[in-house]
Design an enzyme around this catalytic site. Structure first.
Site, PDB file in Angstrom:
ATOM      1  N   GLN A   1      15.354   5.633  -1.549  1.00  0.00           N
ATOM      2  CA  GLN A   1      15.232   4.568  -0.513  1.00  0.00           C
ATOM      3  C   GLN A   1      15.484   3.212  -0.906  1.00  0.00           C
ATOM      4  O   GLN A   1      15.950   2.507  -0.400  1.00  0.00           O
ATOM      5  CB  GLN A   1      14.076   4.804   0.493  1.00  0.00           C
ATOM      6  CG  GLN A   1      13.907   6.081   0.960  1.00  0.00           C
ATOM      7  CD  GLN A   1      14.811   6.303   2.449  1.00  0.00           C
ATOM      8  OE1 GLN A   1      15.817   6.197   2.206  1.00  0.00           O
ATOM      9  NE2 GLN A   1      14.174   6.539   3.369  1.00  0.00           N
TER      10      GLN A   1
ATOM     11  N   ARG B   1      -2.368   6.273  -3.146  1.00  0.00           N
ATOM     12  CA  ARG B   1      -1.675   5.742  -4.159  1.00  0.00           C
ATOM     13  C   ARG B   1      -2.089   6.636  -5.526  1.00  0.00           C
ATOM     14  O   ARG B   1      -1.104   6.754  -6.200  1.00  0.00           O
ATOM     15  CB  ARG B   1      -1.563   4.192  -4.261  1.00  0.00           C
ATOM     16  CG  ARG B   1      -1.000   3.447  -3.287  1.00  0.00           C
ATOM     17  CD  ARG B   1      -0.842   1.867  -3.731  1.00  0.00           C
ATOM     18  NE  ARG B   1      -0.138   1.250  -2.898  1.00  0.00           N
ATOM     19  CZ  ARG B   1      -0.749   0.724  -1.955  1.00  0.00           C
ATOM     20  NH1 ARG B   1      -1.854   0.642  -1.579  1.00  0.00           N
ATOM     21  NH2 ARG B   1      -0.074  -0.039  -0.964  1.00  0.00           N
TER      22      ARG B   1
ATOM     23  N   ILE C   1       8.396  -1.310  -9.467  1.00  0.00           N
ATOM     24  CA  ILE C   1       8.085  -1.143  -7.999  1.00  0.00           C
ATOM     25  C   ILE C   1       7.101   0.131  -8.084  1.00  0.00           C
ATOM     26  O   ILE C   1       6.288   0.416  -6.993  1.00  0.00           O
ATOM     27  CB  ILE C   1       9.306  -1.234  -7.112  1.00  0.00           C
ATOM     28  CG1 ILE C   1      10.068  -2.412  -7.139  1.00  0.00           C
ATOM     29  CG2 ILE C   1       8.893  -1.029  -5.673  1.00  0.00           C
ATOM     30  CD1 ILE C   1      11.159  -2.492  -6.256  1.00  0.00           C
TER      31      ILE C   1
ATOM     32  N   ASN D   1       4.854   3.199  -7.597  1.00  0.00           N
ATOM     33  CA  ASN D   1       3.428   3.351  -7.461  1.00  0.00           C
ATOM     34  C   ASN D   1       2.656   4.472  -8.150  1.00  0.00           C
ATOM     35  O   ASN D   1       3.488   5.277  -8.483  1.00  0.00           O
ATOM     36  CB  ASN D   1       2.935   3.427  -5.940  1.00  0.00           C
ATOM     37  CG  ASN D   1       3.107   2.118  -5.335  1.00  0.00           C
ATOM     38  OD1 ASN D   1       2.534   1.042  -5.652  1.00  0.00           O
ATOM     39  ND2 ASN D   1       3.483   2.145  -4.098  1.00  0.00           N
TER      40      ASN D   1
ATOM     41  N   HIS E   1      -2.658  -3.705  -6.594  1.00  0.00           N
ATOM     42  CA  HIS E   1      -1.844  -3.470  -5.338  1.00  0.00           C
ATOM     43  C   HIS E   1      -2.566  -2.007  -4.497  1.00  0.00           C
ATOM     44  O   HIS E   1      -1.887  -0.926  -4.761  1.00  0.00           O
ATOM     45  CB  HIS E   1      -0.518  -3.013  -5.739  1.00  0.00           C
ATOM     46  CG  HIS E   1       0.288  -2.768  -4.709  1.00  0.00           C
ATOM     47  ND1 HIS E   1       0.551  -3.463  -3.762  1.00  0.00           N
ATOM     48  CD2 HIS E   1       1.409  -1.666  -4.473  1.00  0.00           C
ATOM     49  CE1 HIS E   1       1.373  -2.917  -2.681  1.00  0.00           C
ATOM     50  NE2 HIS E   1       1.996  -1.900  -3.165  1.00  0.00           N
TER      51      HIS E   1
END
Ligand code: APR
Length: 321
Positions: free
Chosen positions: A13, A89, A119, A121, A176
């Site tokens: 995606q 996560r 990017i 996780n 994050h």
């Protein structure tokens, strides 16, 4: 100027939106790598067939072969499994660490001089692992988290104050995860403190504080909010757009000050960990880290976030990575 070459590792995606944005913004030629056969080839063919409409000449190639990323200036990594509803996560750690190790080996072999934006996780752990396996200098390995978290925070502030989001400056630091630290005191609308605007709007300091606390907690949970609504995956437009902002800062040598997941060497009192802090990004990657004063409450929240990152990295090491 020769066109840049940008490799995207992971053609899902986020990878697909990255490829489309790079083509539309003419940032460079794209190589989209994925392990699923034909899949990246299909995506790049689809995007390339819009070239006439987009008015872009960038070349897009889908591949299942690492050798095709040879000579890439920038590598953006999204390989991994996205978070599913109900999955934290941290649950993703083992699966994505195995994937990240393979990716780091592939990038090290075929694009050893690239600047890498990660990017995947759990972000702080994946960036740490990539740097460890690749051995790349830390200024060339950075994580995308803060740009997105700050954009989310800014969006909520703009909605609340009914002003253009372009005039909002708000940063989110730390790891994050749920412990990230939106910097309320520094948040402003073209220099006017957001808290002052809230207090004037509500004519009540307690109410203003309550409204800000709601925006802060929505920011912290924003990834999960999207996951819950989508049901079939996690956010992809906004993470892609955020990584593109970082790539542009590097490609155009902009020296932008962005909240970025970078390796700390004593800055902010942290040694040897990747954490989200303000950093200047330019053509060499991280040009420098910008320290700022935190008050007692902000420091306590930042320390808590650092501890969460340390626990995550320790978990990953215990799992053998
Ligand atoms: N090498 C390369 N690509 C891989 C590998 C691998 N070893 N393993 C899986 N992939 C690919 C998958 O085939 C898939 O196409 O990574 C892609 C991931 O795409 P999506 O599942 O669509 O996930 P996406 O929404 O793009 O998110 C990617 O970013 O924000 C994070 O949490 C998110 O970790 C996730 C990542």
């Amino acid at each position: 100027m020769a066109r840049k070459k940008i490799a995207l590792i992971g053609g899902g995606q986020i990878g697909g939106v990255l490829a489309q944005l790079i083509a539309q913004k003419k940032l460079g030629d794209v190589v989209l790598f994925d392990i699923v056969e034909d899949f990246p080839q299909g995506k790049t063919l689809d995007i390339a067939e819009a070239s006439r409409v987009d008015g872009t000449d960038v070349v897009l190639k889908g591949t299942n072969t690492y050798a095709d990323i040879t000579g890439s200036d920038i590598v953006i990594i999204t390989a991994g499994l996205p978070r599913k509803p109900g999955m934290s996560r941290d649950d993703l750690l083992t699966t994505n660490a195995k994937i990240m190790k393979q990716v780091a080996e592939g990038v090290k072999e075929h694009a050893p001089n690239s600047i890498v934006i990660i990017i995947s996780n759990p972000l702080d752990a994946m960036v740490t692992l990539f740097q460890k396996v690749s051995g790349f200098p830390t200024h060339r390995v950075i994580g995308q988290a803060g740009v997105l978290d700050s954009s989310r925070f800014s969006t909520f502030i703009a909605w609340e104050l009914d002003v253009s989001v372009r005039d909002i400056n708000a940063m989110v630091l730390g790891g994050h995860g749920d412990t990230m630290v939106p910097l309320v005191r520094y948040a402003n609308v073209n220099g006017v403190p957001v808290m002052e605007m809230l207090e004037r709007k509500y004519k009540d300091a307690a109410k203003a504080k309550e409204v800000m606390e709601a925006m802060v907690s929505r920011t912290k949970m924003a990834g999960g909010e999207v996951v819950k609504l989508l049901k079939t995956g996690s956010a992809f437009y906004s993470p892609a757009a955020s990584a593109i902002a970082m790539a542009e800062a590097i490609i155009y040598d902009e020296n932008r000050l962005l909240p970025t997941c970078v390796y700390l060497n004593g800055e902010f009192g942290v040694d040897g960990y990747y954490v989200g802090v303000p950093a200047v990004l330019g053509e060499k990657g991280v040009v420098r880290i910008v320290e700022l004063t935190l008050d007692e409450e902000e420091q306590a929240a930042f320390d808590k976030s650092i501890n969460a990152v340390k626990t995550l990295v320790a978990d990953m090491e215990r799992l053998g990575f």
